[in-house]
Design an enzyme around this catalytic site. Sequence first.
Site, PDB file in Angstrom:
ATOM      1  CE1 TYR A 199     -11.791   5.232  -3.355  1.00 28.24           C
ATOM      2  CE2 TYR A 199     -13.434   6.053  -1.812  1.00 28.24           C
ATOM      3  CZ  TYR A 199     -13.103   5.550  -3.059  1.00 28.24           C
ATOM      4  OH  TYR A 199     -14.081   5.370  -4.012  1.00 28.24           O
ATOM      5  CB  CYS A 200      -6.238   8.472  -3.301  1.00 28.34           C
ATOM      6  SG  CYS A 200      -4.834   8.408  -2.155  1.00 28.34           S
ATOM      7  CB  THR A 201      -4.140   4.953  -6.247  1.00 30.93           C
ATOM      8  OG1 THR A 201      -5.010   5.520  -7.224  1.00 30.93           O
ATOM      9  CG2 THR A 201      -3.562   3.650  -6.774  1.00 30.93           C
ATOM     10  N   GLY A 203      -2.706   6.305  -1.099  1.00 27.79           N
ATOM     11  CA  GLY A 203      -2.738   7.066   0.142  1.00 27.79           C
ATOM     12  C   GLY A 203      -2.199   8.474   0.081  1.00 27.79           C
ATOM     13  CB  ILE A 228      -7.547   1.320  -3.578  1.00 25.83           C
ATOM     14  CG1 ILE A 228      -8.553   2.473  -3.551  1.00 25.83           C
ATOM     15  CG2 ILE A 228      -8.188   0.070  -4.175  1.00 25.83           C
ATOM     16  CD1 ILE A 228      -8.794   3.104  -4.908  1.00 25.83           C
TER      17      ILE A 228
END
Length: 350
Positions: A199-201, A203, A228
Amino acid sequence: MPVLHNRISNDELKAKMLAESEPRTTISFYKYFTIASPQQTRDALYQVFTALDVFGRVYLAHEGINAQISVPQSKLETFRQQLYTFDPALDGVRLNIALEDDGKSFWVLRMKVRDRIVADGIDDPTFDASNVGDYLKAADVNAMLDDPDAVFIDMRNHYEYEVGHFENALEIPADTFREQLPKAVEMLREHADKKIVMYCTGGIRCEKASAWMKHNGFNKVWHIEGGIIEYARRARAQGLPVRFIGKNFVFDERMGERISDEVIAHCHQCGASCDSHTNCKNDGCHLLFIQCPQCASKFNGCCSEQCCEELALPEEEQRRRRAGRENGNKIFNKSRGRLNSKLSIPDPAE
């Protein structure tokens, strides 16, 4: 030929934005697709965005587009329609709406053509960036968090992870995404039989990272759809428990969106509970660090006594001292090594 870049000073633009009465909506979106002529696409899109008073930061490359922007609310639907019809590949592209938003995230539109929309350092002609892992929606994410066979991997930088992350997520210790990719492969070899959730901020990084993991022989790979931001939005809308702890770091003037009430980080100067990032007020330093209100007052917004003293010097002397180092500091102002060298970060306050 219209002017296709900004010619007004940052100070004037920021003052103009702050004086606006109409509310704005902060949006991020990305799309991996082939752009034959990034410069031509950039110029055409710049005119569309400028006509709609869009502010923000947009990167284009042969591999696609990456944007963080703010749009006047009265023009939001027009923006959506024009974006979706600009190119067939952008029709229906997911728009991540900011979770906490005062509309003051950007004050100028900057659009740049780059080699990649995410600097990944990948130089492998056999790599297929479209062979990505499977998407996970909010309910699936929560189920995976309870699955002992799943390992969550945070594909963000150290300063992002520090203020917020999913429960028990692994941090890949690196300053940049390009450094993280090979480290992720190395670190996860021992978990090769596990379910890998990235995951990241928003996508964009975890999508490419999932493809890289599959390229390196990992078969059970997922990534969180919309990152997220979209996870938290959907979880709240569906009445699901939000399992992300702390704050979501964002790359605009806000520097963060509150996801949960927990504050898991600490002031880098005194160790008090705090998760508010700031840049050192000394333009010759510009270090990104966490500072509580008390230390902000004590050090006048600076990261150290040295920078505080330098900030008090006459402007001409400040310019002389920072000549030759300002640009370098602004490029590397987020590195863990520079943070550690500038600050002796104390243990968290009791």
